[in-house]
Design a protein around this motif. Structure first.
Motif, PDB file in Angstrom:
ATOM      1  N   MET A   1      41.350  13.640  -7.268  1.00  0.00           N
ATOM      2  CA  MET A   1      40.291  12.813  -6.716  1.00  0.00           C
ATOM      3  C   MET A   1      40.787  11.373  -6.600  1.00  0.00           C
ATOM      4  SD  MET A   1      38.047  14.896  -6.147  1.00  0.00           S
ATOM      5  CE  MET A   1      36.344  15.194  -6.325  1.00  0.00           C
ATOM      6  N   ILE A   2      40.282  10.699  -5.606  1.00  0.00           N
ATOM      7  CA  ILE A   2      40.623   9.298  -5.359  1.00  0.00           C
ATOM      8  C   ILE A   2      39.333   8.501  -5.408  1.00  0.00           C
ATOM      9  CG2 ILE A   2      41.584   7.676  -3.686  1.00  0.00           C
ATOM     10  CD1 ILE A   2      43.046  10.140  -2.434  1.00  0.00           C
ATOM     11  N   GLN A   3      39.354   7.365  -6.063  1.00  0.00           N
ATOM     12  CA  GLN A   3      38.172   6.517  -6.094  1.00  0.00           C
ATOM     13  C   GLN A   3      38.399   5.325  -5.174  1.00  0.00           C
ATOM     14  OE1 GLN A   3      36.726   5.336  -9.937  1.00  0.00           O
ATOM     15  NE2 GLN A   3      35.143   4.038  -9.051  1.00  0.00           N
ATOM     16  N   VAL A   4      37.458   5.131  -4.250  1.00  0.00           N
ATOM     17  CA  VAL A   4      37.461   3.981  -3.353  1.00  0.00           C
ATOM     18  C   VAL A   4      36.143   3.268  -3.588  1.00  0.00           C
ATOM     19  CG1 VAL A   4      37.543   3.193  -0.964  1.00  0.00           C
ATOM     20  CG2 VAL A   4      38.865   5.201  -1.649  1.00  0.00           C
ATOM     21  N   ALA A   5      36.229   2.096  -4.224  1.00  0.00           N
ATOM     22  CA  ALA A   5      35.035   1.357  -4.643  1.00  0.00           C
ATOM     23  C   ALA A   5      34.176   2.287  -5.503  1.00  0.00           C
ATOM     24  CB  ALA A   5      34.289   0.793  -3.443  1.00  0.00           C
ATOM     25  N   ASN A   6      32.949   2.573  -5.086  1.00  0.00           N
ATOM     26  CA  ASN A   6      32.055   3.438  -5.866  1.00  0.00           C
ATOM     27  C   ASN A   6      32.009   4.871  -5.347  1.00  0.00           C
ATOM     28  OD1 ASN A   6      31.295   1.323  -7.545  1.00  0.00           O
ATOM     29  ND2 ASN A   6      29.696   0.668  -6.124  1.00  0.00           N
ATOM     30  N   THR A   7      32.989   5.238  -4.522  1.00  0.00           N
ATOM     31  CA  THR A   7      32.985   6.561  -3.907  1.00  0.00           C
ATOM     32  C   THR A   7      34.172   7.383  -4.392  1.00  0.00           C
ATOM     33  OG1 THR A   7      31.974   5.608  -1.931  1.00  0.00           O
ATOM     34  CG2 THR A   7      32.987   7.773  -1.681  1.00  0.00           C
ATOM     35  N   ILE A   8      33.916   8.625  -4.775  1.00  0.00           N
ATOM     36  CA  ILE A   8      34.963   9.558  -5.176  1.00  0.00           C
ATOM     37  C   ILE A   8      35.269  10.453  -3.979  1.00  0.00           C
ATOM     38  CG2 ILE A   8      35.609  11.415  -6.743  1.00  0.00           C
ATOM     39  CD1 ILE A   8      35.228   8.768  -8.168  1.00  0.00           C
ATOM     40  N   ILE A   9      36.555  10.536  -3.616  1.00  0.00           N
ATOM     41  CA  ILE A   9      36.973  11.286  -2.433  1.00  0.00           C
ATOM     42  C   ILE A   9      37.977  12.348  -2.852  1.00  0.00           C
ATOM     43  CG2 ILE A   9      38.088  11.109  -0.175  1.00  0.00           C
ATOM     44  CD1 ILE A   9      37.249   8.140  -0.186  1.00  0.00           C
ATOM     45  N   SER A  10      37.839  13.536  -2.307  1.00  0.00           N
ATOM     46  CA  SER A  10      38.766  14.624  -2.591  1.00  0.00           C
ATOM     47  C   SER A  10      40.135  14.313  -1.984  1.00  0.00           C
ATOM     48  CB  SER A  10      38.232  15.933  -2.003  1.00  0.00           C
ATOM     49  OG  SER A  10      39.230  16.922  -2.071  1.00  0.00           O
ATOM     50  N   GLU A  11      41.185  14.692  -2.690  1.00  0.00           N
ATOM     51  CA  GLU A  11      42.542  14.509  -2.172  1.00  0.00           C
ATOM     52  C   GLU A  11      42.816  15.423  -0.976  1.00  0.00           C
ATOM     53  OE1 GLU A  11      45.368  14.759  -5.364  1.00  0.00           O
ATOM     54  OE2 GLU A  11      44.334  13.212  -6.512  1.00  0.00           O
ATOM     55  N   ASP A  12      41.920  16.352  -0.705  1.00  0.00           N
ATOM     56  CA  ASP A  12      42.073  17.234   0.451  1.00  0.00           C
ATOM     57  C   ASP A  12      42.149  16.454   1.759  1.00  0.00           C
ATOM     58  OD1 ASP A  12      42.061  19.456  -1.148  1.00  0.00           O
ATOM     59  OD2 ASP A  12      39.953  19.928  -0.804  1.00  0.00           O
TER      60      ASP A  12
END
Length: 80
Positions: A1-12
């Motif tokens: 998982m990657i965190q961008v500011a307050n958002t968690i994004i899948s590495e997919d």
């Protein structure tokens, strides 16, 4: 998982580009969603240009909707 500011994004997202798989979904998101698949502004001109190539594959109902509404519509949320 990657965190961008307050958002968690899948590495997919690094390996998988978003593409509709019409063979699998049969247009489900376009049919069951509120306004169909989202379209970028840069794609609007392309949609108009390719419509004649797509038209033979549409249902009569689909062609009638496009004749009435146009090749694309702007949703209530402001997205195309």
């Amino acid at each position: 998982m990657i965190q961008v500011a307050n958002t968690i994004i899948s590495e997919d997202i690094i390996d998988n580009e978003f593409v509709c798989n019409l063979t699998s979904c049969k247009g489900a998101c376009c049919i069951e969603g509120d306004a169909g698949a989202p379209v970028e502004e840069t794609e609007l001109r392309i949609m108009k240009r390719i419509y004649p190539e797509v038209e033979p594959y549409l249902t009569d109902e689909g062609r009638a909707a496009i004749e009435a509404q146009g090749v694309y519509v702007k949703g209530e949320d402001g997205e195309w």
